[in-house]
Structures are given as structure tokens and as C-alpha cells.
Design an enzyme around this catalytic site. Structure first.
Site, PDB file in Angstrom:
ATOM      1  N   THR A 174     -10.971  -6.704  -4.729  1.00  0.00           N
ATOM      2  CA  THR A 174     -12.291  -6.629  -5.367  1.00  0.00           C
ATOM      3  C   THR A 174     -12.859  -5.214  -5.206  1.00  0.00           C
ATOM      4  O   THR A 174     -13.701  -4.794  -5.993  1.00  0.00           O
ATOM      5  CB  THR A 174     -13.263  -7.654  -4.750  1.00  0.00           C
ATOM      6  OG1 THR A 174     -13.154  -7.625  -3.325  1.00  0.00           O
ATOM      7  CG2 THR A 174     -12.961  -9.073  -5.204  1.00  0.00           C
ATOM      8  N   GLU A 175     -12.372  -4.490  -4.212  1.00  0.00           N
ATOM      9  CA  GLU A 175     -12.844  -3.115  -3.979  1.00  0.00           C
ATOM     10  C   GLU A 175     -12.126  -2.104  -4.880  1.00  0.00           C
ATOM     11  O   GLU A 175     -12.621  -0.988  -5.086  1.00  0.00           O
ATOM     12  CB  GLU A 175     -12.627  -2.729  -2.505  1.00  0.00           C
ATOM     13  CG  GLU A 175     -13.553  -3.437  -1.520  1.00  0.00           C
ATOM     14  CD  GLU A 175     -13.236  -4.933  -1.347  1.00  0.00           C
ATOM     15  OE1 GLU A 175     -12.053  -5.314  -1.465  1.00  0.00           O
ATOM     16  OE2 GLU A 175     -14.172  -5.714  -1.122  1.00  0.00           O
ATOM     17  N   ASN A 176     -10.954  -2.480  -5.409  1.00  0.00           N
ATOM     18  CA  ASN A 176     -10.182  -1.520  -6.209  1.00  0.00           C
ATOM     19  C   ASN A 176     -10.831  -1.188  -7.561  1.00  0.00           C
ATOM     20  O   ASN A 176     -10.432  -0.227  -8.226  1.00  0.00           O
ATOM     21  CB  ASN A 176      -8.735  -2.006  -6.420  1.00  0.00           C
ATOM     22  CG  ASN A 176      -7.876  -1.943  -5.177  1.00  0.00           C
ATOM     23  OD1 ASN A 176      -6.996  -2.777  -4.966  1.00  0.00           O
ATOM     24  ND2 ASN A 176      -8.096  -0.960  -4.319  1.00  0.00           N
ATOM     25  N   TRP A 177     -11.871  -1.942  -7.964  1.00  0.00           N
ATOM     26  CA  TRP A 177     -12.606  -1.573  -9.187  1.00  0.00           C
ATOM     27  C   TRP A 177     -13.266  -0.203  -9.016  1.00  0.00           C
ATOM     28  O   TRP A 177     -13.641   0.443 -10.000  1.00  0.00           O
ATOM     29  CB  TRP A 177     -13.698  -2.593  -9.514  1.00  0.00           C
ATOM     30  CG  TRP A 177     -13.180  -3.951  -9.887  1.00  0.00           C
ATOM     31  CD1 TRP A 177     -13.252  -5.073  -9.115  1.00  0.00           C
ATOM     32  CD2 TRP A 177     -12.534  -4.339 -11.096  1.00  0.00           C
ATOM     33  NE1 TRP A 177     -12.677  -6.136  -9.773  1.00  0.00           N
ATOM     34  CE2 TRP A 177     -12.230  -5.720 -10.992  1.00  0.00           C
ATOM     35  CE3 TRP A 177     -12.158  -3.667 -12.267  1.00  0.00           C
ATOM     36  CZ2 TRP A 177     -11.588  -6.435 -12.002  1.00  0.00           C
ATOM     37  CZ3 TRP A 177     -11.521  -4.384 -13.280  1.00  0.00           C
ATOM     38  CH2 TRP A 177     -11.247  -5.736 -13.142  1.00  0.00           C
ATOM     39  N   SER A 224      -8.157  -4.881   4.974  1.00  0.00           N
ATOM     40  CA  SER A 224      -8.699  -4.570   3.651  1.00  0.00           C
ATOM     41  C   SER A 224      -9.099  -5.817   2.846  1.00  0.00           C
ATOM     42  O   SER A 224      -8.799  -5.919   1.650  1.00  0.00           O
ATOM     43  CB  SER A 224      -7.721  -3.700   2.843  1.00  0.00           C
ATOM     44  OG  SER A 224      -7.483  -2.489   3.513  1.00  0.00           O
ATOM     45  N   ASP A 265       0.826  -1.208   0.000  1.00  0.00           N
ATOM     46  CA  ASP A 265       0.000   0.000   0.000  1.00  0.00           C
ATOM     47  C   ASP A 265       0.860   1.257   0.000  1.00  0.00           C
ATOM     48  O   ASP A 265       1.982   1.248   0.509  1.00  0.00           O
ATOM     49  CB  ASP A 265      -0.912  -0.035   1.240  1.00  0.00           C
ATOM     50  CG  ASP A 265      -2.090   0.916   1.106  1.00  0.00           C
ATOM     51  OD1 ASP A 265      -2.362   1.395  -0.016  1.00  0.00           O
ATOM     52  OD2 ASP A 265      -2.736   1.183   2.131  1.00  0.00           O
ATOM     53  N   ARG A 279      -5.133  -1.925   8.852  1.00  0.00           N
ATOM     54  CA  ARG A 279      -6.316  -2.722   8.518  1.00  0.00           C
ATOM     55  C   ARG A 279      -5.963  -3.800   7.504  1.00  0.00           C
ATOM     56  O   ARG A 279      -4.925  -3.767   6.862  1.00  0.00           O
ATOM     57  CB  ARG A 279      -7.452  -1.826   8.005  1.00  0.00           C
ATOM     58  CG  ARG A 279      -7.093  -0.958   6.830  1.00  0.00           C
ATOM     59  CD  ARG A 279      -8.294  -0.159   6.315  1.00  0.00           C
ATOM     60  NE  ARG A 279      -7.867   0.808   5.330  1.00  0.00           N
ATOM     61  CZ  ARG A 279      -7.635   2.100   5.583  1.00  0.00           C
ATOM     62  NH1 ARG A 279      -7.831   2.582   6.786  1.00  0.00           N
ATOM     63  NH2 ARG A 279      -7.207   2.902   4.631  1.00  0.00           N
ATOM     64  N   ARG A 313       0.197   7.697  -2.553  1.00  0.00           N
ATOM     65  CA  ARG A 313       0.803   8.722  -1.700  1.00  0.00           C
ATOM     66  C   ARG A 313       2.251   8.978  -2.080  1.00  0.00           C
ATOM     67  O   ARG A 313       2.738  10.105  -2.058  1.00  0.00           O
ATOM     68  CB  ARG A 313       0.706   8.300  -0.219  1.00  0.00           C
ATOM     69  CG  ARG A 313      -0.626   8.656   0.397  1.00  0.00           C
ATOM     70  CD  ARG A 313      -0.883   7.897   1.665  1.00  0.00           C
ATOM     71  NE  ARG A 313      -1.346   6.530   1.375  1.00  0.00           N
ATOM     72  CZ  ARG A 313      -1.654   5.638   2.306  1.00  0.00           C
ATOM     73  NH1 ARG A 313      -1.519   5.951   3.579  1.00  0.00           N
ATOM     74  NH2 ARG A 313      -2.099   4.454   1.969  1.00  0.00           N
TER      75      ARG A 313
HETATM   76  C1  IPE Z   1      -5.389  -2.753  -0.272  1.00  0.00           C
HETATM   77  O1  IPE Z   1      -5.043  -1.429  -0.426  1.00  0.00           O
HETATM   78  C2  IPE Z   1      -5.389  -3.441  -1.612  1.00  0.00           C
HETATM   79  C3  IPE Z   1      -4.085  -3.593  -2.236  1.00  0.00           C
HETATM   80  C4  IPE Z   1      -2.931  -3.273  -1.726  1.00  0.00           C
HETATM   81  C5  IPE Z   1      -4.114  -4.187  -3.528  1.00  0.00           C
HETATM   82  P1  IPE Z   1      -6.151  -0.292  -0.562  1.00  0.00           P
HETATM   83  O2  IPE Z   1      -5.428   0.994  -0.658  1.00  0.00           O
HETATM   84  O3  IPE Z   1      -7.092  -0.620  -1.649  1.00  0.00           O
HETATM   85  O4  IPE Z   1      -6.915  -0.433   0.831  1.00  0.00           O
HETATM   86  P2  IPE Z   1      -7.789   0.615   1.629  1.00  0.00           P
HETATM   87  O5  IPE Z   1      -8.741   1.222   0.653  1.00  0.00           O
HETATM   88  O6  IPE Z   1      -6.836   1.638   2.177  1.00  0.00           O
HETATM   89  O7  IPE Z   1      -8.410  -0.183   2.715  1.00  0.00           O
HETATM   90  C1  IPE Z   2      -1.543   0.212  -3.378  1.00  0.00           C
HETATM   91  O1  IPE Z   2      -1.303   1.586  -3.359  1.00  0.00           O
HETATM   92  C2  IPE Z   2      -1.751  -0.322  -4.761  1.00  0.00           C
HETATM   93  C3  IPE Z   2      -3.120  -0.764  -5.042  1.00  0.00           C
HETATM   94  C4  IPE Z   2      -4.103  -0.764  -4.196  1.00  0.00           C
HETATM   95  C5  IPE Z   2      -3.387  -1.242  -6.390  1.00  0.00           C
HETATM   96  P1  IPE Z   2      -2.499   2.614  -3.396  1.00  0.00           P
HETATM   97  O2  IPE Z   2      -2.824   2.925  -4.807  1.00  0.00           O
HETATM   98  O3  IPE Z   2      -3.613   2.162  -2.549  1.00  0.00           O
HETATM   99  O4  IPE Z   2      -1.798   3.881  -2.726  1.00  0.00           O
HETATM  100  P2  IPE Z   2      -2.454   4.913  -1.709  1.00  0.00           P
HETATM  101  O5  IPE Z   2      -3.024   4.109  -0.569  1.00  0.00           O
HETATM  102  O6  IPE Z   2      -3.507   5.645  -2.472  1.00  0.00           O
HETATM  103  O7  IPE Z   2      -1.320   5.771  -1.300  1.00  0.00           O
HETATM  104 MG    MG Z   3      -4.078   2.379  -0.599  1.00  0.00          MG
END
Ligand code: IPE
Ligand code: IPE
Ligand code: MG
Length: 264
Positions: free
Chosen positions: A90-93, A220, A44, A218, A48
Site C-alpha cells: 500500500t506504500e508503493n503508490w 514493511s 526486495d 524489516r 538496486r
Molecule cells: C516491500 O519492499 C514491498 C515489496 C517487496 C512489494 P519496499 O522496498 O517497498 O520496502 P521498504 O520501503 O524498503 O520498507
Molecule cells: C522490490 O524491489 C519490488 C517492489 C517493491 C515492487 P524495489 O523496487 O523495492 O527495489 P529497491 O529496494 O529499490 O532496490
Molecule cells: Mg525496496
């Protein structure tokens, strides 16, 4: 699962023993006999990382891929036998179409570009998650890479794409319920081991260590079942900055834990 045996591929140096090659780079303050066998990572903080530098988010994902490549190699060098990483939930969509498209293309390119290296390094690739609705070109790249690395005996590298822990458990329950309905098993046959066997990770031991970068405390929806007794390590380091030194810190921290598994 034991550390992968390290085979010497160069016939010119048959006198070298596996020990001198396998853990050669392991930092001296780590105990090679108490390493986690299976490390899971919630990668993650890519967005950022990019934002801090005034770059678009996709730059963070690009650099994140470099960090992953390095970590995989480090697992091999240090004798860690399984690495499972969360690449897309599954939430990243729910992200912008541009970001989702970029990620799908990035995954596809990586499976193609890294295949030669994975074969050379004896990596055995698996992908977990629901691949029914990923782009077909990504699916083909995954399929090719999985097939080509299937008989490898090095690091077990598992990438979670369109993965959700709840969805995985629901699907396992549906399959088992079907078997009950058909009279193949009785409901009283259902136990923890049967449920585990119906998860995507059936042939892997549960992770010993879960690392999450970028400070979020968390889970996630990652490996909800499998992480029941994993040690959690959260670092403020953003994923693209997670290097060998950061991994070393995580392992040192892990080795200070006392895993009790409910006992005293
Ligand atoms: C969790 O990260 C999913 C992946 C690293 C692929 P997210 O950035 O999607 O999680 P949340 O939204 O902070 O919980
Ligand atoms: C994790 O980094 C990669 C994926 C979830 C695909 P993020 O894209 O969630 O990065 P932040 O949390 O927005 O910084
Ligand atoms: Mg993230």
C-alpha cells in the site's frame, strides 16, 4: 497442510509412484519431511539490481518476474505447498507514476502470459490486498486467472498486490464490529481464530518461513498477523538474483532452526 499430491498426467507411465516424481529434484542435504509448508517472500532489491548495472529500475522488476517464475516452479519440484509473495505494498503508490504504471502493466501481462503454465502446473492462484483501486484491466486479468486455477490442487500461490498488513487487520475489525452491531455475534465471541478467518489469507496456514532479499531487516507492513511465529531469513542477494541455489540456502538455514513457539 500436506504437500500437494503429485499426479502423473501421462497415462503411459502409470507404474511410477508419486514419491519418485514429487521430490526428485530436492537437494540431498535437505530433509524432505521438514520443509516449510508455506514460504512467504518479500521480493526486495529490484531497483538496486538495476542501478548496479546502470539500467532503469523497471529492468530490475522485469528480471524480478523471471526470478519469481523460477521460484514457483522450484516450490512445485521440491514439494513446498504454499508460496506467498509481496509484489506491491500500500506504500508503493508513493513511487513515481512511471514506475507504478510499469508495475501494474507488468502484473497484468504476467497473469495473462503465465496462466497457461499455471494451469498446466496445477498452481492454485490467489491475490491478496485491496483490489478496489488497481487498474480495471489488471483486475480482470487477476479475476480470469483466479477463476481458471481455482480447482487446481498444486502449489497455493498467493500474490500480495496493494497489500498492507495494517489495512487488512483494520478491515477485518470493521467487518467483525459490524456483526456485533447487528447482534449477530457478541464481542466476547471474538477470538484469534475469528480474526484470522476475516483476513485475506483465511484458508492458508500461517507462513513457516519468511524470506527477505536485499538485506533489509524489516517487515514493511507484510502479513503482520500471519507472521507471528514465522522464521525470518534475510539474504543480501538482490531479488532478481535469487535463484534455486539461494532458495536452497534459505531452506538449509530454516532446517537448522529450533522452532520453540514460546516453549523451552
Ligand atoms: C516491500 O519492499 C514491498 C515489496 C517487496 C512489494 P519496499 O522496498 O517497498 O520496502 P521498504 O520501503 O524498503 O520498507
Ligand atoms: C522490490 O524491489 C519490488 C517492489 C517493491 C515492487 P524495489 O523496487 O523495492 O527495489 P529497491 O529496494 O529499490 O532496490
Ligand atoms: Mg525496496
Amino acid at each position: 497442510m500436506n504437500s500437494p499430491p503429485l499426479t502423473i498426467h501421462n497415462p503411459l507411465i502409470p507404474q511410477m509412484t508419486p514419491k519418485t516424481t514429487s521430490l526428485i529434484e530436492l537437494p540431498a542435504d535437505l530433509d524432505g519431511t521438514r520443509l516449510p509448508q508455506h514460504v512467504a517472500v518479500i521480493m526486495d532489491g529490484n531497483g538496486r539490481w538495476a542501478k548496479q548495472r546502470g539500467f532503469p529500475r523497471i529492468m530490475g522488476h522485469r528480471r524480478g518476474a523471471d526470478a519469481l517464475r523460477d521460484l514457483l516452479r522450484c516450490c512445485k519440484d521440491w514439494g513446498i505447498s504454499a508460496l506467498t509473495v509481496y509484489a506491491f505494498s500500500t506504500e508503493n503508490w508513493g513511487r513515481s507514476i512511471e514506475e507504478v504504471d510499469f508495475l501494474m502493466t507488468l502484473f497484468e501481462n504476467l497473469f495473462q502470459a503465465e496462466l497457461k503454465e499455471m494451469i498446466a502446473e496445477e498452481v492454485k492462484l490467489a491475490v491478496v490486498g485491496n483490489l478496489d483501486n488497481v487498474p480495471s484491466s489488471l483486475y480482470s486479468a487477476i479475476d480470469r486467472a483466479r477463476t481458471a486455477t481455482q480447482s487446481n490442487h498444486g502449489v497455493r500461490f498467493t500474490v500480495a498486490i496493494n497489500y498492507g498488513g495494517r489495512q487488512e487487520i483494520v478491515r477485518a475489525c470493521q467487518t467483525i464490529a459490524n456483526q456485533v452491531q447487528q447482534g449477530l455475534i457478541k464481542s466476547t465471541d471474538i477470538d484469534e481464530s475469528m480474526l484470522s478467518q476475516h483476513l485475506h489469507t483465511a484458508d492458508l496456514p500461517d507462513p513457516d518461513l519468511l524470506i527477505r532479499t536485499s538485506g533489509e531487516m524489516r517487515i514493511s507492513n507484510f502479513l503482520l498477523w500471519q507472521l507471528a511465529y514465522a522464521e525470518f531469513y534475510v539474504t543480501d542477494t538482490l531479488w532478481p538474483d535469487f535463484d534455486r541455489r539461494a532458495f536452497h540456502q534459505a531452506l538449509l538455514n530454516y532446517q537448522q532452526r529450533h522452532r520453540r513457539f514460546g516453549k523451552v
